[in-house]
Design a protein around this motif. Structure first.
Motif, mmCIF file in Angstrom:
data_model
loop_
_atom_site.group_PDB
_atom_site.id
_atom_site.type_symbol
_atom_site.label_atom_id
_atom_site.label_comp_id
_atom_site.label_asym_id
_atom_site.label_seq_id
_atom_site.Cartn_x
_atom_site.Cartn_y
_atom_site.Cartn_z
ATOM 1 N N SER A 125 1.154 -14.432 -3.720
ATOM 2 C CA SER A 125 -0.094 -14.560 -4.468
ATOM 3 C C SER A 125 -0.299 -13.327 -5.311
ATOM 4 C CB SER A 125 -1.260 -14.740 -3.494
ATOM 5 O OG SER A 125 -1.268 -13.717 -2.530
ATOM 6 N N ALA A 126 -1.179 -13.430 -6.284
ATOM 7 C CA ALA A 126 -1.467 -12.284 -7.142
ATOM 8 C C ALA A 126 -1.947 -11.122 -6.292
ATOM 9 C CB ALA A 126 -2.525 -12.662 -8.168
ATOM 10 N N CYS A 127 -1.587 -9.925 -6.697
ATOM 11 C CA CYS A 127 -1.893 -8.757 -5.885
ATOM 12 C C CYS A 127 -2.425 -7.652 -6.782
ATOM 13 C CB CYS A 127 -0.619 -8.302 -5.175
ATOM 14 S SG CYS A 127 -0.810 -6.815 -4.205
ATOM 15 N N SER A 128 -3.658 -7.262 -6.573
ATOM 16 C CA SER A 128 -4.253 -6.253 -7.433
ATOM 17 C C SER A 128 -3.683 -4.879 -7.159
ATOM 18 C CB SER A 128 -5.767 -6.234 -7.233
ATOM 19 O OG SER A 128 -6.086 -5.976 -5.873
ATOM 20 N N ASP A 129 -3.365 -4.597 -5.909
ATOM 21 C CA ASP A 129 -2.705 -3.343 -5.578
ATOM 22 C C ASP A 129 -2.072 -3.475 -4.208
ATOM 23 O OD1 ASP A 129 -4.491 -1.958 -3.407
ATOM 24 O OD2 ASP A 129 -5.871 -2.738 -4.905
ATOM 25 N N PHE A 130 -1.192 -2.507 -3.868
ATOM 26 C CA PHE A 130 -0.406 -2.665 -2.651
ATOM 27 C C PHE A 130 -1.236 -2.554 -1.387
ATOM 28 C CE2 PHE A 130 0.191 1.262 -0.243
ATOM 29 C CZ PHE A 130 -0.439 2.187 -1.058
ATOM 30 N N LEU A 131 -2.386 -1.895 -1.442
ATOM 31 C CA LEU A 131 -3.162 -1.689 -0.223
ATOM 32 C C LEU A 131 -4.115 -2.838 0.086
ATOM 33 C CD1 LEU A 131 -4.010 2.104 -0.471
ATOM 34 C CD2 LEU A 131 -2.547 1.004 1.209
ATOM 35 N N GLU A 132 -4.412 -3.676 -0.885
ATOM 36 C CA GLU A 132 -5.382 -4.740 -0.655
ATOM 37 C C GLU A 132 -4.912 -6.048 -1.295
ATOM 38 O OE1 GLU A 132 -10.229 -5.166 -0.516
ATOM 39 O OE2 GLU A 132 -9.299 -3.772 -1.915
ATOM 40 N N PRO A 133 -3.792 -6.604 -0.818
ATOM 41 C CA PRO A 133 -3.320 -7.875 -1.358
ATOM 42 C C PRO A 133 -4.222 -9.014 -0.888
ATOM 43 C CG PRO A 133 -1.998 -7.229 0.518
ATOM 44 C CD PRO A 133 -2.943 -6.103 0.263
ATOM 45 N N ASP A 134 -4.120 -10.127 -1.594
ATOM 46 C CA ASP A 134 -4.897 -11.287 -1.193
ATOM 47 C C ASP A 134 -4.495 -11.718 0.209
ATOM 48 O OD1 ASP A 134 -6.012 -11.188 -3.651
ATOM 49 O OD2 ASP A 134 -4.840 -12.820 -4.513
ATOM 50 N N SER A 135 -5.446 -12.155 0.986
ATOM 51 C CA SER A 135 -5.154 -12.577 2.352
ATOM 52 C C SER A 135 -4.428 -13.913 2.339
ATOM 53 C CB SER A 135 -6.439 -12.686 3.157
ATOM 54 O OG SER A 135 -7.300 -13.651 2.584
ATOM 55 N N LEU A 136 -3.715 -14.159 3.416
ATOM 56 C CA LEU A 136 -2.928 -15.387 3.534
ATOM 57 C C LEU A 136 -3.495 -16.228 4.656
ATOM 58 C CD1 LEU A 136 0.513 -13.590 3.463
ATOM 59 C CD2 LEU A 136 -0.640 -14.646 1.539
ATOM 60 N N LYS A 147 -3.760 -9.340 6.175
ATOM 61 C CA LYS A 147 -4.670 -10.378 6.669
ATOM 62 C C LYS A 147 -6.065 -9.791 6.759
ATOM 63 C CE LYS A 147 -2.243 -10.842 10.433
ATOM 64 N NZ LYS A 147 -1.351 -9.664 10.405
ATOM 65 N N ALA A 148 -7.047 -10.629 6.781
ATOM 66 C CA ALA A 148 -8.433 -10.177 6.864
ATOM 67 C C ALA A 148 -8.635 -9.304 8.092
ATOM 68 C CB ALA A 148 -9.374 -11.379 6.898
ATOM 69 N N GLY A 149 -9.317 -8.186 7.904
ATOM 70 C CA GLY A 149 -9.588 -7.278 9.008
ATOM 71 C C GLY A 149 -8.646 -6.104 9.101
ATOM 72 N N ASN A 150 -7.527 -6.153 8.391
ATOM 73 C CA ASN A 150 -6.600 -5.022 8.400
ATOM 74 C C ASN A 150 -7.219 -3.807 7.719
ATOM 75 O OD1 ASN A 150 -4.732 -6.694 9.555
ATOM 76 N ND2 ASN A 150 -3.133 -6.363 8.022
ATOM 77 N N ASP A 151 -6.777 -2.634 8.130
ATOM 78 C CA ASP A 151 -7.150 -1.414 7.423
ATOM 79 C C ASP A 151 -6.203 -1.254 6.250
ATOM 80 O OD1 ASP A 151 -7.856 1.043 6.509
ATOM 81 O OD2 ASP A 151 -7.443 2.137 8.363
ATOM 82 N N PHE A 152 -6.727 -1.442 5.046
ATOM 83 C CA PHE A 152 -5.887 -1.398 3.854
ATOM 84 C C PHE A 152 -5.762 0.007 3.272
ATOM 85 C CE2 PHE A 152 -7.621 -5.836 3.579
ATOM 86 C CZ PHE A 152 -6.422 -6.477 3.890
ATOM 87 N N TYR A 153 -6.473 0.945 3.824
ATOM 88 C CA TYR A 153 -6.496 2.289 3.233
ATOM 89 C C TYR A 153 -5.863 3.286 4.208
ATOM 90 C CZ TYR A 153 -9.721 -0.407 0.474
ATOM 91 O OH TYR A 153 -10.277 -1.395 -0.289
ATOM 92 N N LEU A 154 -4.554 3.263 4.242
ATOM 93 C CA LEU A 154 -3.814 4.070 5.206
ATOM 94 C C LEU A 154 -3.443 5.427 4.627
ATOM 95 C CD1 LEU A 154 -1.397 1.389 6.713
ATOM 96 C CD2 LEU A 154 -3.605 2.172 7.601
#
Length: 605
Positions: free
Chosen positions: A16-27, A170-177
């Motif tokens: 799916s389209a991805c705005s950036d590597f840390l916050e891709p669209d959920s599946l 996936k929803a709930g992940n920490d995208f800002y590592l």
């Protein structure tokens, strides 16, 4: 065999389209469970990881453009402020678009690898009662782990410590590592491959052979990344360091290169040139030298466009092969480092180009030509089985080698020497590579006597490995990574600059024995031939030979030396090479304040 579906594949269920590597669209859970419930759809899911090899981030950047400058491949970065020039000059800004696309697509590849890994591990098909299904799924898992390891290896070489993402989005992940220690990342991806390789298929058992990741490649990558983990690296305070446990990783490199040698040995093909000609002819033999090559589809890939023998084409050309250039020139010091009987020299180093009349001529012909701008000779668009068209440039479809069996042999020799010195086993691996490099008539001197001499001690054998890898892999753009892990990057650059100056001085002063001028012509078949590639010659025997300046071209009457000699490696010869680049702006901005460019002299922005 030339496959088209891996690099061109998309899996609409999971990409799916991805705005950036840390916050891709959920599946959705349903999507991944369905895709990885069976071998055919799981294959498509893993194929998605390969698609990023078809992006500029890899096909023209990581594969070749960004892998200079070294003692055997170089480009002038100081002559322009463009993105690639900033990288060549080690002065890239965070706004550099080439760094941006490498960062972005590396993490997209990692994202898709994580999706595949998680999907396969949760799939009942992985441990299916059907042996064929289970084996296929285990192999796909190994492919995903290996591809993820490759991209992390590259991120570490270019950016140092980076975020280590191992979960599917996936929803709930920490995208800002935050950044993870590069040694922690390498240790983990090496272990992942170790855990997976036993369940993988050999190239001759896979549908696409060496055009897909196979067990041979994974075993070789374990060794390669173990040497990276056990090697030297640049710390944020701009000092070089090596971890205290480095010998453990040399042991891993030895064990897994030896495992491949024991389980799936093969003779090196006797014709060194044919290894690369096969790529130009779309031939991909299994159980041979190349273990894995990126399978560029016809219409994709930049080999023969920005790397390889120059071909001057266009609509007015008298041939239909199109246009190709060479961005990474070979310095004359490297050319003259070869033994004159080493067959690899004239395969690797091309002294000619192809003009619009489809004639081979000396590289120094033309008003803007540089007589010492030696090209990578292993590939060229004029080797293609059929001409792609007058106006073509990119998209030759020539595959790119990722790892060869000769590399595995030399990694085994290097790691064995580091652990135990130049044992008979280490010597034997080096011997196999050198025997292919010389006609058999020279083996007693160029192989046996040479190996006996360099085996006098651990240091001399290591230096021999450093040299052998230069001669064996010239133009394949892996030298940068080796010089980094050996910790001798600046030393080798200094040696190169001083060597070029000496060649220039000897030619200008008339004190050298190497060719100030080259005498060349086309033979009866129209092929370029040189009368004196190895020696100075006062005059040709007859008028059929054309005289062109060669080493004399290194001298400049105003500057003493051609400016590129003094400036191409200027930022590489100061004792420590700052090969690490700033995290691109896209990574900083999308991290919501977690990441910053601290250390390495970047100022913390």
């Amino acid at each position: 065999m030339k496959i088209k579906n891996i690099l061109m594949a998309t899996t609409v269920l999971i990409l799916s389209a991805c705005s950036d590597f840390l916050e891709p669209d959920s599946l959705s859970t349903f999507d991944t469970e369905y895709v990885y419930s069976n071998v055919d759809d799981a294959r498509k899911g893993v194929n998605a990881i390969y698609s990023y090899f078809g992006q500029d981030a890899f096909r023209s950047r990581l594969s070749n453009n960004m892998a200079g400058n070294t003692d055997i491949e170089h480009q002038s970065g100081w002559s322009n402020g463009g993105d690639r020039y900033q990288i060549w000059d080690l002065n890239a800004l965070a706004s550099n678009k080439d760094l941006d696309i490498v960062w972005t697509y590396a993490y997209r590849a990692i994202r898709d690898a994580n999706i595949s890994i998680e999907g396969i591990l949760k799939s009942s098909a992985l441990n299916s009662a059907d042996p064929a299904t289970s084996k296929s799924m285990h192999h796909l898992l190994g492919e995903a782990y290996t591809l993820r390891a490759y991209w992390y290896s590259m991120l570490i070489f270019y950016f140092g410590d980076v975020p280590f993402i191992t979960e599917a989005p996936k929803a709930g992940n920490d995208f800002y590592l935050p950044k993870e220690d590069r040694n922690v990342i390498l240790a983990q991806v090496i272990q992942d491959m170790i855990d997976a390789e036993d369940g993988m298929l050999w190239a001759d058992q896979t549908p696409y052979g060496i055009e897909q990741v196979n067990r041979e490649y994974t075993l070789g990558m374990i060794a390669r990344l173990a040497l990276q983990r056990g090697g030297w690296y640049l710390k944020p305070d701009l000092t070089m360091a090596r971890e205290s446990d480095y010998l453990q990783y040399y042991q891993i490199a030895k064990d897994y290169s030896k495992k491949l040698i024991d389980l799936k040995d093969r003779p090196l093909p006797t014709d060194y040139r044919q290894v690369f000609m096969n790529e130009c002819k779309f031939i991909s033999p299994v159980n041979s030298d190349i273990l894995f090559e990126v399978p560029f589809a016809i219409g994709n890939g930049d080999v023969g466009w920005n790397i390889g023998i120059t071909v001057q084409g266009g609509t007015t050309a008298q041939h239909d092969y199109g246009s190709g250039n060479n961005y990474m020139a070979i310095p004359p010091t490297y050319y003259f480092s070869f033994d004159t009987t080493d067959v690899r020299r004239d395969v690797t180093c091309a002294l000619y180009k192809v003009n619009t009349s489809f004639e081979e001529e000396f590289i120094g012909v033309g008003t803007s030509a540089n007589a010492t701008n030696i090209a990578q000779g292993k590939w060229s668009r004029h080797f293609l089985p059929s001409p792609p068209g007058k106006s073509t440039a990119k998209g030759t479809g020539i595959n790119w080698p990722m790892l060869r069996y000769a590399d595995v042999l030399l990694m085994y020799a290097e790691s064995e020497n580091e652990l135990n010195g130049p044992t008979s086993e280490a010597q034997g691996a080096l011997r196999r590579v050198r025997q292919r490099a010389f006609p058999e008539v020279y083996w007693s001197t160029k192989v046996e006597e040479y190996i006996n001499t360099v085996s006098a001690g651990k240091e001399s054998f290591f230096n021999a490995i450093v040299n052998e890898r230069a001669w064996e892999f010239g133009g394949e753009m892996i030298r940068k990574y080796e010089l980094i892990r050996w910790g001798n990057y600046s030393q080798k650059m200094t040696e190169t600059v001083e060597g070029l100056k000496k060649l220039a001085d000897d030619a200008y002063n008339g004190t050298g024995t190497l060719p100030d001028y080259l005498y060349w012509k086309r033979d009866n078949n129209g092929k370029f031939t040189v009368l004196n590639p190895n020696r100075k010659l006062i005059a040709a025997p007859d008028e059929t030979w054309t005289r062109s300046a060669f080493l004399l071209d290194l001298h400049d009457n105003t500057l003493t030396y051609d400016e590129w000699i003094s400036r191409d490696w200027a930022n590489y010869t100061n004792g420590t090479v700052r090969y690490i680049f700033p995290i691109p702006t896209v990574g900083i901005d999308n991290s919501k304040g977690v990441l910053k460019n601290d250390g390495y002299g970047f100022g913390g922005g």
